[in-house]
Design an enzyme around this catalytic site. Structure first.
Site, PDB file in Angstrom:
ATOM      1  N   ARG A  62       0.972  -1.179  -0.008  1.00  0.00           N
ATOM      2  CA  ARG A  62       0.024  -0.158   0.027  1.00  0.00           C
ATOM      3  C   ARG A  62       0.735   1.324  -0.059  1.00  0.00           C
ATOM      4  O   ARG A  62       1.844   1.422   0.794  1.00  0.00           O
ATOM      5  CB  ARG A  62      -0.859   0.038   1.153  1.00  0.00           C
ATOM      6  CG  ARG A  62      -1.864  -0.773   1.158  1.00  0.00           C
ATOM      7  CD  ARG A  62      -3.096  -0.453   0.133  1.00  0.00           C
ATOM      8  NE  ARG A  62      -4.191  -1.414   0.255  1.00  0.00           N
ATOM      9  CZ  ARG A  62      -4.335  -2.678  -0.502  1.00  0.00           C
ATOM     10  NH1 ARG A  62      -3.282  -2.946  -1.423  1.00  0.00           N
ATOM     11  NH2 ARG A  62      -5.567  -3.115  -0.279  1.00  0.00           N
ATOM     12  N   GLU A  72      -4.152   7.183  -6.141  1.00  0.00           N
ATOM     13  CA  GLU A  72      -4.266   6.077  -7.107  1.00  0.00           C
ATOM     14  C   GLU A  72      -5.927   6.484  -7.798  1.00  0.00           C
ATOM     15  O   GLU A  72      -6.645   6.607  -7.030  1.00  0.00           O
ATOM     16  CB  GLU A  72      -4.295   4.550  -6.726  1.00  0.00           C
ATOM     17  CG  GLU A  72      -2.923   4.310  -6.188  1.00  0.00           C
ATOM     18  CD  GLU A  72      -2.893   2.708  -5.590  1.00  0.00           C
ATOM     19  OE1 GLU A  72      -3.885   2.075  -6.053  1.00  0.00           O
ATOM     20  OE2 GLU A  72      -1.920   2.459  -4.941  1.00  0.00           O
ATOM     21  N   HIS A  84      -0.888  -0.242  -9.739  1.00  0.00           N
ATOM     22  CA  HIS A  84      -1.353  -1.161  -8.904  1.00  0.00           C
ATOM     23  C   HIS A  84      -1.896  -2.620  -9.524  1.00  0.00           C
ATOM     24  O   HIS A  84      -3.021  -2.736  -9.434  1.00  0.00           O
ATOM     25  CB  HIS A  84      -2.571  -0.487  -7.891  1.00  0.00           C
ATOM     26  CG  HIS A  84      -2.877  -1.103  -6.733  1.00  0.00           C
ATOM     27  ND1 HIS A  84      -3.305  -0.580  -5.488  1.00  0.00           N
ATOM     28  CD2 HIS A  84      -2.719  -2.434  -6.256  1.00  0.00           C
ATOM     29  CE1 HIS A  84      -3.633  -1.528  -4.727  1.00  0.00           C
ATOM     30  NE2 HIS A  84      -3.214  -2.545  -5.090  1.00  0.00           N
TER      31      HIS A  84
HETATM   32  C1  GLV Z   1      -4.638  -5.492  -3.538  1.00  0.00           C
HETATM   33  O1  GLV Z   1      -4.166  -4.402  -3.586  1.00  0.00           O
HETATM   34  C2  GLV Z   1      -5.370  -6.297  -2.666  1.00  0.00           C
HETATM   35  O2  GLV Z   1      -5.352  -5.903  -1.421  1.00  0.00           O
HETATM   36  O3  GLV Z   1      -5.792  -7.194  -2.835  1.00  0.00           O
END
Ligand code: GLV
Length: 335
Positions: free
Chosen positions: A237, A266, A285
């Site tokens: 994160r 994001e 991401h």
């Molecule tokens: C992706 O970022 C997740 O937390 O699955």
């Protein structure tokens, strides 16, 4: 009488949608919807479940808007978009998708490590823009073999990254809230203090969840400990990192570079300083974004929701003690 309603902000394929439709009415909403304002009270009182993306905020205001809500099933392993304490107080089960995405995220982590050390992104541009023809071969890069991998966080994904790193003969150090004795005993990775981790890693990879304690927890102090030749990799994160401090560390050469799949904001605006730095490799991401992994995730998230609503034990829960305790419902405690 209206059918119980499930709100959906995640992409549910037809076969899973059919399973939902057998028992529930569904309402699709955008991933970043404010659910409390998007659903009017007349409908809100029928909502029993939410199947959502990690970008859908599920805060106290949202939870309070749906008096019959029983489960929030996140289409993600992370759950920092959900107020877990508030959900637990209301005896709302929260589910997530651990396990099924470990390999994909670990693969991307190793991919970023190799891309950084071998300068793959600039190497591609070097061929395309004619530099190879004009200036000859590009500068030499560096091996990852023998370089120390530091893992901040040793959960499922951290362990999978450590396992892959063994194929490259990388010694692995890790720091975690508590040592993983099995990892130490098997030689997979060696526990060390947090400062030692930052000081010794050639590649420092971040695998801690975003919590109030970890938010912005990697900053000036940590970068000052790192080697100038070291790289930071983040596939967890973005908000765990103090990005202003990271930009300074990257600009001043305090660290060699960074591979970032996640950012505090994001989508990352193209005007962000990260996009101007040649020693940063960026991804949108996409750690779990493969066809196979996303399919496994939405299957698990949908089954978690159906199980919870059908009074069966879901496979993955964030607050499972709700099913194990017979403590009185927080809802009934609310004045
Ligand atoms: C992706 O970022 C997740 O937390 O699955």
């Amino acid at each position: 009488m209206s059918r119980p309603l499930v709100l959906i902000t995640a992409p549910v394929p037809d076969n899973l949608r059919d399973q939902l439709d057998k028992h529930y009415a569904t309402l699709d909403l955008p991933a970043d919807a404010c659910l409390a304002t998007a659903v009017e009270p007349r409908q809100a009182k029928h909502v029993c479940g939410i199947l959502c993306m990690a970008t859908t905020p599920v805060n106290e205001q949202v939870l309070a808007h749906f008096p019959q809500l029983r489960v929030v099933s996140n289409f993600a392993v992370g759950f920092d978009n959900i107020d877990i304490d508030a959900a637990t107080k209301r005896r709302i089960l929260v589910c997530n998708t651990p396990g099924v995405l470990d390999a994909a995220v670990a693969d991307l982590t190793i991919g970023l490590i190799i891309s950084l050390s071998r300068d793959l992104v600039r190497g591609d541009a070097y061929v395309r823009d004619g530099s190879w023809e004009q200036a000859g071969p590009p500068p030499l890069t560096a091996d990852i073999r023998g370089k120390t991998l530091g893992l901040l966080g040793m959960g499922r994904i951290g362990r999978e990254v450590a396992r892959l790193a063994q194929a490259f003969n990388m010694p692995v150090l890790y720091h975690n809230r508590s040592p993983d004795h099995e990892a130490d005993a098997s030689g997979l990775a060696q526990y060390c203090s947090r400062d030692t981790l930052f000081a010794q890693a050639d590649f420092l990879s971040v695998h801690v969840p975003l919590t109030p304690q970890t938010r912005s927890s990697i900053g000036e102090h940590e970068f000052s400990l790192m080697k100038p030749s070291a790289y930071l990799v983040n596939t967890g994160r973005g908000a765990v990192i103090n990005e202003t401090a990271l930009v300074t560390a990257l600009r001043t050469g305090q660290i060699a570079g960074a591979g970032l799949d996640v950012m505090a904001q994001e989508p990352l605006p193209a005007s962000h300083p990260f996009c101007k730095l040649p020693n940063v490799i960026l991804q949108a991401h996409v750690g779990s974004a493969t066809v196979e992994t996303r399919h496994a995730m939405i299957t698990l998230a949908t089954h978690n929701l159906l199980d919870a609503l059908g009074n069966n034990r879901p496979q993955a829960m964030v607050n499972p003690h709700l099913l194990d305790s017979d403590a009185p419902s927080a809802q009934s405690e609310t004045p």
